[in-house]
Structures are given as C-alpha cells and as structure tokens.
Scaffold this active site. Structure first.
Site, PDB file in Angstrom:
ATOM      1  N   SER A 143     -75.228 -78.763  63.740  1.00 37.17           N
ATOM      2  CA  SER A 143     -74.826 -78.052  62.527  1.00 37.17           C
ATOM      3  C   SER A 143     -74.642 -79.034  61.368  1.00 37.17           C
ATOM      4  O   SER A 143     -75.587 -79.712  60.979  1.00 37.17           O
ATOM      5  CB  SER A 143     -73.560 -77.236  62.806  1.00 37.17           C
ATOM      6  OG  SER A 143     -73.235 -76.384  61.738  1.00 37.17           O
ATOM      7  N   ASP A 352     -70.358 -84.445  39.188  1.00 35.15           N
ATOM      8  CA  ASP A 352     -70.966 -85.759  39.412  1.00 35.15           C
ATOM      9  C   ASP A 352     -71.003 -86.151  40.886  1.00 35.15           C
ATOM     10  O   ASP A 352     -70.777 -87.310  41.249  1.00 35.15           O
ATOM     11  CB  ASP A 352     -70.237 -86.828  38.591  1.00 35.15           C
ATOM     12  CG  ASP A 352     -68.747 -86.927  38.921  1.00 35.15           C
ATOM     13  OD1 ASP A 352     -68.202 -85.988  39.545  1.00 35.15           O
ATOM     14  OD2 ASP A 352     -68.117 -87.940  38.549  1.00 35.15           O
ATOM     15  N   HIS A 405     -76.200 -70.119  66.880  1.00 39.55           N
ATOM     16  CA  HIS A 405     -75.881 -71.402  66.261  1.00 39.55           C
ATOM     17  C   HIS A 405     -75.221 -72.377  67.237  1.00 39.55           C
ATOM     18  O   HIS A 405     -75.313 -73.588  67.068  1.00 39.55           O
ATOM     19  CB  HIS A 405     -74.964 -71.158  65.057  1.00 39.55           C
ATOM     20  CG  HIS A 405     -74.713 -72.377  64.227  1.00 39.55           C
ATOM     21  ND1 HIS A 405     -75.671 -72.925  63.397  1.00 39.55           N
ATOM     22  CD2 HIS A 405     -73.614 -73.167  64.102  1.00 39.55           C
ATOM     23  CE1 HIS A 405     -75.170 -73.983  62.780  1.00 39.55           C
ATOM     24  NE2 HIS A 405     -73.929 -74.159  63.191  1.00 39.55           N
TER      25      HIS A 405
END
Length: 434
Positions: A143, A352, A405
């Site tokens: 993951s 940023d 998953h």
C-alpha cells in the site's frame, strides 16, 4: 527500556536503533530515533543472504510484530534477511501522537510533521542501509509502502536490487482530486455489493443513523458519535472477508433500556477500536499530502465528496458508507485529533511540498519491479497503477481480482513468491538482451 535480541521458533530477531536527522536538508539540526527489527532464520547460512527491507502501509503505522513465521515473512526468510522498518513517527521510532505533539504550537506541529512523508522515510532507509554496510537490497512495499518504493526508485535506484509492490502503485503526477474521484466510485460499488448481499443491512444502517441524528451517544472515550463517524466503518470494505462481520455488528447495535433504544456498549466500543486516527494521527493529518508535489491538497476528499451528495445522509435517502478518506470535520470531532486541528489546516493549505517522484529517473529504471495490482482495489485504483507502470521500464504488473487491498496479509506467502518469480524473469530478460 530498549528492545533486545531474541530467538523464537528458529527465527532470530535483532533490534536496531538509529539517530537520523529530522530534516535531511539541515542534518545538523534536530534528530529522531528510528527503530528497525532484523529478522532471519537462526542459522549461519542466513548471515550471507541478501537483505529485504519492508515498507508498511499507512501512512503512520509501524512494521508488523511477527508471531511465528507465516505468510509473506515465511517466504521472504527463505531467500532474505528481512528488516522491518518502523517508519519515522511510528512504533518505536520517535512516535507521533497527540501526547508527543502537545507541547508544540500549531505552527511547530505543522513544520515538524512536514518531515514525515515518503521522501524522509526513504532517506531514513538509505541512512540505515549505509550504517549496516549493505551494498544493495530489495524492497517490499504494501500500500503506502509501494508509494515509498517509487520514491526510493526515484531518489536512490542504485541502492536497489529488486522491488516488490503489493496494492500500492500510485500516480506520480496526478492531483489527489483524481485519486478520490476514482476511490469514491469504488466505494459506491462496494456499498452496492454489501447491501445486495445483506438487504436488511440498509434498514439497520438507517435505524442507527436516524437514532444518531436525534440522540446523543458517546464512545467509551467520551467522544460524541456522529453519523459521519459511523459511515467511516466503510473503510473495512476495502479488505477481504469484512461484509459478514459488518452485518453482525449492525444487527446487534441496539439495546433497550427503560423502553428506550440506545446503542449497545459493545457496538460503541467496536467503533472506537476501529478509529485508527485516534492512535495513529499521521494517518489522518498526512494522508492527503502523500499525493502532493508542489501543490496543496486543500482537503481534496472533502471537496470531492461535496460533489457527491449521495454520501450526505438524510432520513429520506439511502445510507452509504465512506472509505479511506480524511475530512476536516474529523479534527473537530475526534478527541485525539482536536489538538491538531490548526496544524491540519496549515498542512492542507501547504503548497511547497517537495517532489516525491522523478519521472525522468523512473523512465530510465533498470531495477526489476514486480507488482501485485488488485483489479477491485478500493484504495488504489487499478487504472492509475497501470498508467504509472506503463512509464517505468523493467516493471511488470500481476493484475488479479483474487484479492482485495489486504492481499499480502491474506495470502502473503503465495503473493510474494509470485512477485519474486516475476522479478527473476525481468532480470533474466535483462541479461538476455544485454
């Protein structure tokens, strides 16, 4: 007291501690302690085996604490010495929690937490590789660990022998809005599957939600339970074998006290136990930043959800669970996230963020990259994973609908064996064409 070495069931466990810079751009500044556990078979032959470092999913969760050799670790120990890394801020690595952050201002919290993304985790791994005197090693990323792997391949490809990724190939350039558009769609599909299998579950969910709209119910930690929190149980739909346990939980939600229904303590306690954001705040506060490179997330999942009013419950509407998404209201409702609300807002607006991936480097990749991509993954969209891998040479995806998953946890021995074979094939092809 620090961990010590031990042997269990023929496996040797050796703890390692490292002091690393909080900010690698200013290594002379504050430092962190990072913990990793070496695991190998307790024999002389293991000392000559190559290394495999494991990157856990999350973000914000520690490496596994194995209890016996089974699953992917059993397969890995046949060929490797394994290093289980507690990513910075987790486990025994200078842990991040509401307790450890409470002495900081919101601005200090935000600045501090900005150094706990994949780029810093990978730099920690490089620091450790050098400290242990390892020339090259392989990686296994589950993951979010797969996100870390692509960052590693972007920053230090020369340090990697092979990379294995399970359910974790991200876009290297898409905005998180694209990701959440896809995952909300998958979440709707999982809802449909669940309510088709258990038709009475819809009325049970509506009964609970309607009750919460007009009655105050509190979790064992004193936190008021809301419909939105109840909806978040849907994160379980992203892993295998969770539909039936969910139904059992719903059908036993109420108890009658003095002729009035109220939610049972067992139900409330189970919801609290599933609120991992309480114990692992990195998972909430940095979840969207794992997609950010030079832009802010601005609460991406929340903005996408506002376009999908079917997830906003009302008594005259069907009930839907949500999935692996983070919302700003969580920092107003969750007891252990409330102290981080201002910092979360700052990080959601932060523009940023440094780059996590280098497309140019990845397009020149020579490291064998073997990936398990799950066709029905609710958390990491298959089409996005395929899009990324199409631009990474010497990578190959095993696309399967056999697993959810959590495939590595459900059938790790088989999955890792398959990926090792794929990486060997890639390497053999490289040699043949060299």
């Amino acid at each position: 007291m620090k961990s010590t070495a031990f042997v269990d069931a023929g496996v040797h466990y050796q703890p390692h501690y490292f002091n690393v810079p909080l900010n690698y751009d200013h290594p002379e500044g504050e430092s962190l302690e990072v913990f990793a556990r070496e695991v190998c078979q307790n024999d002389s032959a293991s000392k000559s085996k190559p290394w495999l470092i494991y990157f856990q999913g999350g973000p914000g969760f520690p490496s596994p604490r194995p209890n016996g050799t089974s699953g992917w670790l059993k397969r890995a120990l046949k060929d490797y010495r394994v290093l289980l890394l507690d990513q910075r801020g987790t486990g025994n690595s200078s842990v991040i929690s509401h307790q450890t952050l409470q002495g900081m201002t919101a601005k200090q919290q935000a600045e501090y937490l900005s150094h706990f993304r994949a780029d810093s985790i990978v730099r920690d791994a490089e620091f450790i590789r050098d400290a242990l005197g390892i020339n090259t090693w392989s990686t296994l990323g589950q993951s979010f660990g797969g996100f870390c792997t692509l960052t590693y391949l972007s920053m230090f490809p020369q340090s990697l022998e092979a990379s294995f990724i399970t359910g974790g190939v991200p876009s290297i350039e898409r905005h998180p809005d694209d990701v959440y558009q896809a995952t909300f769609k998958r979440t709707q599909e999982k809802n449909a599957e669940f309510f088709t299998q258990f038709p009475t579950a819809q009325s049970l969910c509506k009964k609970i939600a309607d009750h919460l709209l007009i009655h105050d119910e509190y979790l064992p930690n004193g936190q008021k339970l809301t419909v939105e929190q109840f909806q978040q149980l849907g994160i379980n739909f992203g892993v295998s074998d969770t539909f039936l346990p969910m139904y059992y939980l719903l059908e036993n939600a109420f108890v009658t006290q003095q002729d009035k229904p109220q939610l049972r303590y067992e139900f409330l306690n189970e919801i609290l136990m599933q609120q991992n954001f309480q114990t692992n705040p990195i998972y909430a506060i940095l979840h969207e930043s794992i997609y950010c490179q030079g832009f802010s997330s601005q609460w991406s999942a929340h903005r996408v959800r506002q376009q999908l009013d079917k997830f906003d419950y009302a008594p005259n509407k069907p009930f839907l669970f949500t999935g692996e998404m983070v919302f700003p209201w969580m920092f107003e409702q969750y007891v252990n996230l409330k102290p981080l609300q201002q910092a979360a807002e700052m990080l959601a607006e932060k523009r940023d963020w440094s780059n996590l991936y280098c497309a140019k480097t990845l397009k020149q990749n020579t490291v064998p990259v073997a990936c398990a991509v799950y066709a029905d993954d609710m958390f990491v969209e298959m089409d996005i994973s395929r899009e990324t891998l199409a631009n990474i040479p010497n990578s190959k995806a095993w696309i399967t609908n056999e697993y959810e998953h959590n495939g590595l946890r459900a059938d790790g021995e088989h999955i890792l064996d398959r990926l090792i074979c794929i990486a060997q094939q890639i390497k053999a092809n490289q040699i043949q064409h060299s």
